[in-house]
Enzyme design. Structure first.
Site, mmCIF file in Angstrom:
data_model
loop_
_atom_site.group_PDB
_atom_site.id
_atom_site.type_symbol
_atom_site.label_atom_id
_atom_site.label_comp_id
_atom_site.label_asym_id
_atom_site.label_seq_id
_atom_site.Cartn_x
_atom_site.Cartn_y
_atom_site.Cartn_z
ATOM 1 N N CYS A 1 31.535 18.049 -45.854
ATOM 2 C CA CYS A 1 32.825 17.810 -46.080
ATOM 3 C C CYS A 1 31.958 16.356 -46.338
ATOM 4 O O CYS A 1 31.712 16.419 -47.676
ATOM 5 C CB CYS A 1 33.411 17.499 -44.673
ATOM 6 S SG CYS A 1 35.013 16.736 -45.442
ATOM 7 N N HIS A 57 34.742 23.263 -42.683
ATOM 8 C CA HIS A 57 33.890 22.817 -41.336
ATOM 9 C C HIS A 57 33.441 23.571 -39.937
ATOM 10 O O HIS A 57 34.082 24.793 -40.072
ATOM 11 C CB HIS A 57 34.520 21.862 -40.272
ATOM 12 C CG HIS A 57 34.803 20.868 -40.963
ATOM 13 N ND1 HIS A 57 33.868 19.542 -40.230
ATOM 14 C CD2 HIS A 57 35.886 19.599 -41.314
ATOM 15 C CE1 HIS A 57 34.334 18.233 -41.133
ATOM 16 N NE2 HIS A 57 35.329 18.124 -41.882
ATOM 17 N N GLU A 80 30.965 24.881 -38.404
ATOM 18 C CA GLU A 80 31.384 24.335 -36.762
ATOM 19 C C GLU A 80 32.307 24.279 -36.242
ATOM 20 O O GLU A 80 32.115 24.535 -34.385
ATOM 21 C CB GLU A 80 30.628 23.040 -36.599
ATOM 22 C CG GLU A 80 31.950 21.581 -36.151
ATOM 23 C CD GLU A 80 31.731 21.499 -37.947
ATOM 24 O OE1 GLU A 80 32.816 19.671 -37.965
ATOM 25 O OE2 GLU A 80 31.412 21.832 -39.238
#
Length: 184
Positions: free
Chosen positions: A73, A161, A163
């Site tokens: 990002c 993202h 994660e």
């Protein structure tokens, strides 16, 4: 054991990036973005997301440490701007579930996700021009540059993202980055 440090750009998911790396068997540590580059001992670096380009500390120094770097990002946006690409404010802000089209099925970071994957991403800001030497490797209906890669320099970026649980194949992105780090 492979060691990948996460540079904290003050984003809300930074600790999840460290956890995702630990979960795949990587030794990891979260370091503030003002850490002296000479203190970084790692096989790879993740530049986390964050709220502002004005708060990226010494991230420019980390691009020259000779180890692979994954920008997530804001980390990707910073990398683009630092290396003479460009960004702009996105038309579609906020976090959303997005279908991303993988443009290069041989890309070492995200090629295995082809032909498409579902991700969780913010598009408040976006890369619009990739730096020289980079290829645009993913796009969506929301954003033309969802990912970029420069394998020769070991520099990679994703708008989304990997994660977070909402990203379908996020672990695969971290696994691929670990492989990139181990092969250099």
């Amino acid at each position: 054991m492979t060691r990948i440090v996460v540079i904290d750009n003050h984003g809300q998911f930074t600790h999840l990036e460290g956890r995702a790396l630990r979960d795949i068997g990587v030794e990891t540590e979260i370091l503030d973005n003002d850490t002296d580059p000479e203190e970084i001992n790692a096989d790879g670096i993740v530049l986390s997301g964050g709220p502002s380009m004005d708060r990226v500390g010494r991230c420019a120094d980390y691009l020259d440490l000779g180890v692979p770097v994954l920008g997530i990002c804001l980390g990707m946006q910073f990398m683009a701007v630092e290396l003479d690409g460009s960004t702009h404010s996105g038309d579609y802000g906020g976090y959303a579930d997005v279908t991303v089209e993988i443009l290069d099925d041989e890309d070492p970071l995200i090629g295995s996700l082809a032909p498409e994957t579902r991700v969780w991403a913010s598009h408040a800001d976006e890369v619009d021009t990739v730096p020289e030497g980079f290829e645009r490797t993913a796009r969506s209906d929301v954003c033309e540059v969802e990912a970029m890669s420069n394998p020769e320099r070991g520099l990679y970026g994703v708008q989304w993202h990997p994660e977070v649980a909402h990203t379908a194949e996020g672990e695969a992105v971290f696994e691929a980055f670990r492989t990139i780090c181990e092969s250099r």
